[in-house]
Design a protein around this motif. Structure first.
Motif, PDB file in Angstrom:
ATOM      1  N   UNK A  81       0.813  -1.210   0.000  1.00  0.00           N
ATOM      2  CA  UNK A  81       0.000   0.000   0.000  1.00  0.00           C
ATOM      3  C   UNK A  81       0.851   1.266   0.000  1.00  0.00           C
ATOM      4  N   UNK A  82       1.911   1.277   0.788  1.00  0.00           N
ATOM      5  CA  UNK A  82       2.771   2.460   0.873  1.00  0.00           C
ATOM      6  C   UNK A  82       3.458   2.735  -0.468  1.00  0.00           C
ATOM      7  N   UNK A  83       3.881   1.690  -1.157  1.00  0.00           N
ATOM      8  CA  UNK A  83       4.516   1.873  -2.465  1.00  0.00           C
ATOM      9  C   UNK A  83       3.511   2.402  -3.481  1.00  0.00           C
ATOM     10  N   UNK A  84       2.301   1.875  -3.428  1.00  0.00           N
ATOM     11  CA  UNK A  84       1.259   2.388  -4.322  1.00  0.00           C
ATOM     12  C   UNK A  84       0.991   3.866  -4.061  1.00  0.00           C
ATOM     13  N   UNK A  85       0.987   4.248  -2.797  1.00  0.00           N
ATOM     14  CA  UNK A  85       0.797   5.653  -2.454  1.00  0.00           C
ATOM     15  C   UNK A  85       1.947   6.498  -3.011  1.00  0.00           C
ATOM     16  N   UNK A 105      -9.694  -0.032  -1.974  1.00  0.00           N
ATOM     17  CA  UNK A 105      -9.616  -0.597  -3.327  1.00  0.00           C
ATOM     18  C   UNK A 105      -8.577  -1.705  -3.420  1.00  0.00           C
ATOM     19  N   UNK A 106      -7.429  -1.508  -2.781  1.00  0.00           N
ATOM     20  CA  UNK A 106      -6.375  -2.529  -2.819  1.00  0.00           C
ATOM     21  C   UNK A 106      -6.907  -3.822  -2.217  1.00  0.00           C
ATOM     22  N   UNK A 107      -7.568  -3.720  -1.090  1.00  0.00           N
ATOM     23  CA  UNK A 107      -8.154  -4.918  -0.462  1.00  0.00           C
ATOM     24  C   UNK A 107      -9.215  -5.538  -1.354  1.00  0.00           C
ATOM     25  N   UNK A 112      -7.662 -12.255  -1.503  1.00  0.00           N
ATOM     26  CA  UNK A 112      -7.616 -12.569  -0.071  1.00  0.00           C
ATOM     27  C   UNK A 112      -7.722 -11.303   0.779  1.00  0.00           C
ATOM     28  N   UNK A 113      -8.114 -10.193   0.152  1.00  0.00           N
ATOM     29  CA  UNK A 113      -8.321  -8.900   0.825  1.00  0.00           C
ATOM     30  C   UNK A 113      -7.063  -8.393   1.547  1.00  0.00           C
ATOM     31  N   UNK A 114      -5.901  -8.689   0.961  1.00  0.00           N
ATOM     32  CA  UNK A 114      -4.634  -8.201   1.520  1.00  0.00           C
ATOM     33  C   UNK A 114      -4.350  -6.805   0.979  1.00  0.00           C
ATOM     34  N   UNK A 115      -3.468  -6.094   1.653  1.00  0.00           N
ATOM     35  CA  UNK A 115      -3.103  -4.730   1.233  1.00  0.00           C
ATOM     36  C   UNK A 115      -1.847  -4.748   0.371  1.00  0.00           C
ATOM     37  N   UNK A 116      -1.826  -5.651  -0.590  1.00  0.00           N
ATOM     38  CA  UNK A 116      -0.749  -5.737  -1.575  1.00  0.00           C
ATOM     39  C   UNK A 116      -1.379  -6.028  -2.933  1.00  0.00           C
ATOM     40  N   UNK A 117      -0.609  -5.772  -3.988  1.00  0.00           N
ATOM     41  CA  UNK A 117      -1.100  -6.053  -5.337  1.00  0.00           C
ATOM     42  C   UNK A 117      -0.012  -6.744  -6.146  1.00  0.00           C
ATOM     43  N   UNK A 118      -0.356  -7.875  -6.737  1.00  0.00           N
ATOM     44  CA  UNK A 118       0.477  -8.487  -7.757  1.00  0.00           C
ATOM     45  C   UNK A 118       0.046  -7.837  -9.080  1.00  0.00           C
ATOM     46  N   UNK A 128      -9.746   0.936 -11.595  1.00  0.00           N
ATOM     47  CA  UNK A 128     -10.657   1.489 -10.586  1.00  0.00           C
ATOM     48  C   UNK A 128     -10.229   2.894 -10.150  1.00  0.00           C
ATOM     49  N   UNK A 129      -8.930   3.109  -9.997  1.00  0.00           N
ATOM     50  CA  UNK A 129      -8.432   4.430  -9.583  1.00  0.00           C
ATOM     51  C   UNK A 129      -8.815   5.478 -10.622  1.00  0.00           C
ATOM     52  N   UNK A 130      -8.664   5.133 -11.895  1.00  0.00           N
ATOM     53  CA  UNK A 130      -9.016   6.096 -12.937  1.00  0.00           C
ATOM     54  C   UNK A 130     -10.526   6.247 -13.068  1.00  0.00           C
ATOM     55  N   UNK A 131     -11.273   5.155 -12.941  1.00  0.00           N
ATOM     56  CA  UNK A 131     -12.736   5.258 -13.015  1.00  0.00           C
ATOM     57  C   UNK A 131     -13.286   6.089 -11.867  1.00  0.00           C
ATOM     58  N   UNK A 132     -12.739   5.875 -10.668  1.00  0.00           N
ATOM     59  CA  UNK A 132     -13.216   6.597  -9.482  1.00  0.00           C
ATOM     60  C   UNK A 132     -12.520   7.957  -9.330  1.00  0.00           C
ATOM     61  N   UNK A 133     -11.515   8.209 -10.173  1.00  0.00           N
ATOM     62  CA  UNK A 133     -10.774   9.477 -10.186  1.00  0.00           C
ATOM     63  C   UNK A 133     -10.231   9.843  -8.789  1.00  0.00           C
ATOM     64  N   UNK A 134      -9.623   8.855  -8.158  1.00  0.00           N
ATOM     65  CA  UNK A 134      -9.081   9.065  -6.808  1.00  0.00           C
ATOM     66  C   UNK A 134      -8.011  10.152  -6.851  1.00  0.00           C
ATOM     67  N   UNK A 135      -8.119  11.092  -5.942  1.00  0.00           N
ATOM     68  CA  UNK A 135      -7.156  12.190  -5.854  1.00  0.00           C
ATOM     69  C   UNK A 135      -7.171  13.093  -7.075  1.00  0.00           C
ATOM     70  N   UNK A 136      -8.269  13.054  -7.839  1.00  0.00           N
ATOM     71  CA  UNK A 136      -8.369  13.827  -9.086  1.00  0.00           C
ATOM     72  C   UNK A 136      -7.219  13.456 -10.033  1.00  0.00           C
ATOM     73  N   UNK A 137      -6.925  12.167 -10.061  1.00  0.00           N
ATOM     74  CA  UNK A 137      -5.828  11.648 -10.878  1.00  0.00           C
ATOM     75  C   UNK A 137      -5.987  11.987 -12.355  1.00  0.00           C
ATOM     76  N   UNK A 138      -7.199  11.907 -12.857  1.00  0.00           N
ATOM     77  CA  UNK A 138      -7.403  12.136 -14.287  1.00  0.00           C
ATOM     78  C   UNK A 138      -7.029  13.564 -14.698  1.00  0.00           C
TER      79      UNK A 138
END
Length: 154
Positions: A81-85, A105-107, A112-118, A128-138
């Protein structure tokens, strides 16, 4: 975890126990670890293919995301999660609410609802981040792109 998974592990141990003594020596243990890694990689490839088809990513997009993922993944092939941030913070400033939404979202995308992503989870997460426009990313991405285009035209 499941009875089926337990049976698979028991079968794998039996298969690598070359002398049939019911115990694993170091070489047999390494063979078991290789078998587990190969099974995980095979599962990742299948999940990646499904994600790409389902999400409608172009091959060039997938390769670009793979470069970002590979440059930041840890030794087991995961982004925490920290690296994704950190990756996202290069483009946007995440508020505490944005970070909590990212955590959720990561979970959600991890089976397995872990806070990591392969990588297959990362693809789903990016969508999902782009669809939900998290942090006004778009909007931030559009600004970065315009700035890059201006500097190229100079």
């Amino acid at each position: 975890k499941s009875k089926e998974a337990q049976k698979e592990v028991q079968l794998a141990i039996k298969d690598v126990d070359s002398n049939g003594d019911g115990m694993l020596d170091f070489i047999e243990f390494l063979a078991l670890m290789r078998r587990c890694d190969d099974a995980r990689d095979e599962h990742d490839i299948k999940q990646e293919k499904e994600a790409v088809e389902e999400l409608g990513f172009e091959p060039e997009e997938v390769e670009g995301y793979r470069q970002i993922f590979s440059a930041n993944a840890n030794w087991v092939g995961e982004l925490n999660l920290e690296t994704l941030e950190t990756i996202l913070s290069k483009v946007v400033d995440l508020t505490e609410n944005d970070f909590e939404e990212l955590r959720s979202l990561v979970r959600e995308v991890h089976p397995e609802y872990r806070e990591v992503a392969r990588f297959p989870h990362f693809l789903r997460l990016i969508k999902r981040i782009t669809e939900d426009n998290i942090g006004h990313l778009n909007q931030a991405s559009a600004r970065v792109l315009r700035k890059a285009q201006k500097s190229q035209s100079l």
